[in-house]
Scaffold this active site. Structure first.
Site, mmCIF file in Angstrom:
data_model
loop_
_atom_site.group_PDB
_atom_site.id
_atom_site.type_symbol
_atom_site.label_atom_id
_atom_site.label_comp_id
_atom_site.label_asym_id
_atom_site.label_seq_id
_atom_site.Cartn_x
_atom_site.Cartn_y
_atom_site.Cartn_z
ATOM 1 C CD GLU A 93 7.093 7.369 -3.192
ATOM 2 O OE1 GLU A 93 6.600 6.252 -3.440
ATOM 3 O OE2 GLU A 93 8.272 7.528 -2.813
ATOM 4 C CB CYS A 100 -6.494 5.032 -6.334
ATOM 5 S SG CYS A 100 -5.079 6.103 -6.062
ATOM 6 C CB CYS A 116 -1.966 7.106 -6.045
ATOM 7 S SG CYS A 116 -1.756 6.347 -4.424
ATOM 8 C CD GLU A 167 -3.548 4.420 -9.456
ATOM 9 O OE1 GLU A 167 -3.292 3.211 -9.509
ATOM 10 O OE2 GLU A 167 -2.904 5.223 -8.728
ATOM 11 C CB CYS A 195 -4.019 2.142 -3.035
ATOM 12 S SG CYS A 195 -4.477 3.894 -3.180
#
Length: 157
Positions: free
Chosen positions: A63, A115, A72, A74, A112
């Site tokens: 982040e 991803c 992310c 992934e 998400c």
């Protein structure tokens, strides 16, 4: 008018029911969570991708206070794999998470939308289904492909 039903096949397994390869990948995703940097959401995610050359690539969410500059788990893993093993094809991906209390949720966490779309590109490049393992504390979901996570995906023409 025509109604179209979309069905996503999901198998729920316990950890002992996984194959040796699946356990290895889930363990790698759970280990990858330790590399997560999530001071804002406090939601830690790890991903592990098995490549057809036998290499397992991992990633964790990262982040940044300048949202949405982070990434992310992934996408961290798949972009690393794409950059460092450009000729390798994805075989399987596992995803694990820890909540704000650093506990694994009982049920699995899914990727998400961004991803899902990014991973689908790599499944398409692989030319075959890439199995998905979503790890939770009490059960692990196994899906037959990334496309099964995003059945109405955007694709180029």
């Amino acid at each position: 008018m025509k109604e179209i039903e979309i069905v996503t096949p999901v198998t729920s397994k316990s950890y002992p029911e996984l194959t040796e390869i699946e356990r290895h990948l889930v363990d790698a995703a759970r280990q990858a969570v330790k590399g997560s940097y999530a001071p804002y959401s406090r939601f830690h995610v790890g991903a592990a991708i098995l490549l057809d050359n036998g290499v397992t690539v991992t990633g964790a969410n990262q982040e940044n206070a300048a949202y949405p500059s982070g990434t992310c788990a992934e996408r961290s893993a798949c972009y690393y794999a794409g950059a460092n093993y450009p000729d390798a094809k994805f075989e399987m991906i596992a995803i694990a998470a820890l909540d704000a209390d650093m506990k694994e949720p009982a049920t699995p966490t899914a990727p998400c939308g961004a991803c899902r779309q990014a991973l689908l590109e790599y499944e398409t490049r692989a030319g075959h289904n890439v199995a998905v393992l979503l790890a939770g504390a009490d059960e692990i979901y196994r899906l037959p492909s990334i496309k099964s996570l995003l059945p109405l995906a955007f694709t180029s023409f």
